[in-house]
Design an enzyme around this catalytic site. Sequence first.
Site, PDB file in Angstrom:
ATOM      1  N   ASP A  23       0.834  -1.208   0.000  1.00 46.91           N
ATOM      2  CA  ASP A  23       0.000   0.000   0.000  1.00 46.91           C
ATOM      3  C   ASP A  23       0.870   1.260   0.000  1.00 46.91           C
ATOM      4  O   ASP A  23       1.986   1.260   0.512  1.00 46.91           O
ATOM      5  CB  ASP A  23      -0.912  -0.023   1.244  1.00 46.91           C
ATOM      6  CG  ASP A  23      -2.110   0.905   1.086  1.00 46.91           C
ATOM      7  OD1 ASP A  23      -2.341   1.426  -0.016  1.00 46.91           O
ATOM      8  OD2 ASP A  23      -2.821   1.105   2.092  1.00 46.91           O
ATOM      9  N   HIS A  40       2.364   3.482  -8.992  1.00 45.25           N
ATOM     10  CA  HIS A  40       2.157   2.058  -9.293  1.00 45.25           C
ATOM     11  C   HIS A  40       3.357   1.499 -10.069  1.00 45.25           C
ATOM     12  O   HIS A  40       3.803   0.387  -9.820  1.00 45.25           O
ATOM     13  CB  HIS A  40       0.863   1.855 -10.089  1.00 45.25           C
ATOM     14  CG  HIS A  40      -0.374   2.232  -9.323  1.00 45.25           C
ATOM     15  ND1 HIS A  40      -0.596   1.824  -8.030  1.00 45.25           N
ATOM     16  CD2 HIS A  40      -1.457   2.996  -9.661  1.00 45.25           C
ATOM     17  CE1 HIS A  40      -1.769   2.307  -7.602  1.00 45.25           C
ATOM     18  NE2 HIS A  40      -2.298   3.028  -8.575  1.00 45.25           N
ATOM     19  N   LEU A 134      10.804 -20.350  -4.841  1.00 40.63           N
ATOM     20  CA  LEU A 134       9.729 -19.548  -4.244  1.00 40.63           C
ATOM     21  C   LEU A 134       8.406 -19.680  -5.013  1.00 40.63           C
ATOM     22  O   LEU A 134       8.400 -19.647  -6.244  1.00 40.63           O
ATOM     23  CB  LEU A 134      10.164 -18.073  -4.242  1.00 40.63           C
ATOM     24  CG  LEU A 134       9.109 -17.049  -3.824  1.00 40.63           C
ATOM     25  CD1 LEU A 134       8.869 -17.103  -2.317  1.00 40.63           C
ATOM     26  CD2 LEU A 134       9.546 -15.635  -4.219  1.00 40.63           C
TER      27      LEU A 134
HETATM   28  C1  IPE Z   1      -5.425  -2.729  -0.165  1.00 40.85           C
HETATM   29  O1  IPE Z   1      -5.069  -1.405  -0.402  1.00 40.85           O
HETATM   30  C2  IPE Z   1      -5.450  -3.482  -1.452  1.00 40.85           C
HETATM   31  C3  IPE Z   1      -4.160  -3.651  -2.113  1.00 40.85           C
HETATM   32  C4  IPE Z   1      -2.998  -3.321  -1.632  1.00 40.85           C
HETATM   33  C5  IPE Z   1      -4.223  -4.268  -3.405  1.00 40.85           C
HETATM   34  P1  IPE Z   1      -6.157  -0.255  -0.505  1.00 40.85           P
HETATM   35  O2  IPE Z   1      -5.422   1.009  -0.633  1.00 40.85           O
HETATM   36  O3  IPE Z   1      -7.136  -0.579  -1.572  1.00 40.85           O
HETATM   37  O4  IPE Z   1      -6.883  -0.388   0.913  1.00 40.85           O
HETATM   38  P2  IPE Z   1      -7.859   0.587   1.694  1.00 40.85           P
HETATM   39  O5  IPE Z   1      -9.028   0.830   0.832  1.00 40.85           O
HETATM   40  O6  IPE Z   1      -7.103   1.852   1.977  1.00 40.85           O
HETATM   41  O7  IPE Z   1      -8.179  -0.147   2.953  1.00 40.85           O
HETATM   42  C1  IPE Z   2      -1.601   0.277  -3.399  1.00 42.01           C
HETATM   43  O1  IPE Z   2      -1.374   1.645  -3.442  1.00 42.01           O
HETATM   44  C2  IPE Z   2      -1.807  -0.304  -4.775  1.00 42.01           C
HETATM   45  C3  IPE Z   2      -3.190  -0.721  -5.060  1.00 42.01           C
HETATM   46  C4  IPE Z   2      -4.180  -0.774  -4.186  1.00 42.01           C
HETATM   47  C5  IPE Z   2      -3.483  -1.153  -6.422  1.00 42.01           C
HETATM   48  P1  IPE Z   2      -2.581   2.674  -3.427  1.00 42.01           P
HETATM   49  O2  IPE Z   2      -2.960   2.979  -4.817  1.00 42.01           O
HETATM   50  O3  IPE Z   2      -3.683   2.188  -2.548  1.00 42.01           O
HETATM   51  O4  IPE Z   2      -1.874   3.940  -2.758  1.00 42.01           O
HETATM   52  P2  IPE Z   2      -2.502   4.966  -1.734  1.00 42.01           P
HETATM   53  O5  IPE Z   2      -3.097   4.193  -0.596  1.00 42.01           O
HETATM   54  O6  IPE Z   2      -3.540   5.745  -2.486  1.00 42.01           O
HETATM   55  O7  IPE Z   2      -1.340   5.809  -1.301  1.00 42.01           O
HETATM   56 MG    MG Z   3      -4.083   2.409  -0.575  1.00 40.86          MG
END
Ligand code: IPE
Ligand code: IPE
Ligand code: MG
Length: 248
Positions: A23, A40, A134
């Site tokens: 995240d 990303h 792995l």
């Molecule tokens: C969780 O991250 C899902 C992934 C890392 C793929 P999100 O950014 O979507 O989670 P929430 O919505 O903040 O809990």
């Molecule tokens: C995690 O990073 C990747 C996915 C959920 C695909 P985020 O896109 O959720 O990044 P933040 O939480 O907005 O910083």
């Molecule tokens: Mg996120």
Amino acid sequence: MTKIANIDLDPTRIPRHVAIIMDGNGRWAKRHGLARMFGHKQGVTTVHQITETAAEIGIEYLTLYAFSTENWNRPKEEVDALMSLLVDTIAKETPTLMKNNVRLQTIGDTDRLPELARQRFEECIAQTADNTGLNLVLALSYSSRWELTHAMREMAHDIQAGQLRQECIDEETISAYLTTRNIPDPDLLIRTSGELRISNFLLWQLAYAELYFTDCLWPDFTKEEFIAALQDYQHRERRFGKTSEQVQ
Ligand code: IPE
Ligand code: IPE
Ligand code: MG
């Protein structure tokens, strides 16, 4: 302390299965004054690095939460861009997976992925199927509640069809109906970016995982950060409901 590949880790206490909620890509991009997609893209570099490190250390299973069921609700342009990033990444990364003896699997409702992404995954899964190092498990269009709902429907179907007896259902039966069947439960869950939640990830399987949260954003998560999480894990006492004396 003995070392693995020159890393200060106890080889007798390596977690068999590490799961990661990757995240913070969006916030990383914002901090750098960039569009979310750059976060990303940078996140993919981290995936590459962490997968190589996990393979090097001898971790058996690495599960990465790459796209959740709820992530389908993001703006269409972000979802589309993430899907094409997936397609590009699989093609680019397959030689590295082969080089590192990594076997790819996916969990989740992959039928929802665009055709091209599904195809690329199928190719990569087939190509890496005989690798013995792995196991890299990508959670795509995955959520635990989706998985449990799907499992319960299948169980109900099998009971009706006379293939499953209600009184025979135990914890192992339930595990066998999940998309993670044949994968041991995670020993360690890491979540980056400072969020202190599970976000619908492996709710059943994480029952006794050790949890590790770090403020580090996923694109900044280095090999050293990963090792710090593993070292922290190695100092935990896993009691599984018993007393400290019983497990020592
Ligand atoms: C969780 O991250 C899902 C992934 C890392 C793929 P999100 O950014 O979507 O989670 P929430 O919505 O903040 O809990
Ligand atoms: C995690 O990073 C990747 C996915 C959920 C695909 P985020 O896109 O959720 O990044 P933040 O939480 O907005 O910083
Ligand atoms: Mg996120």
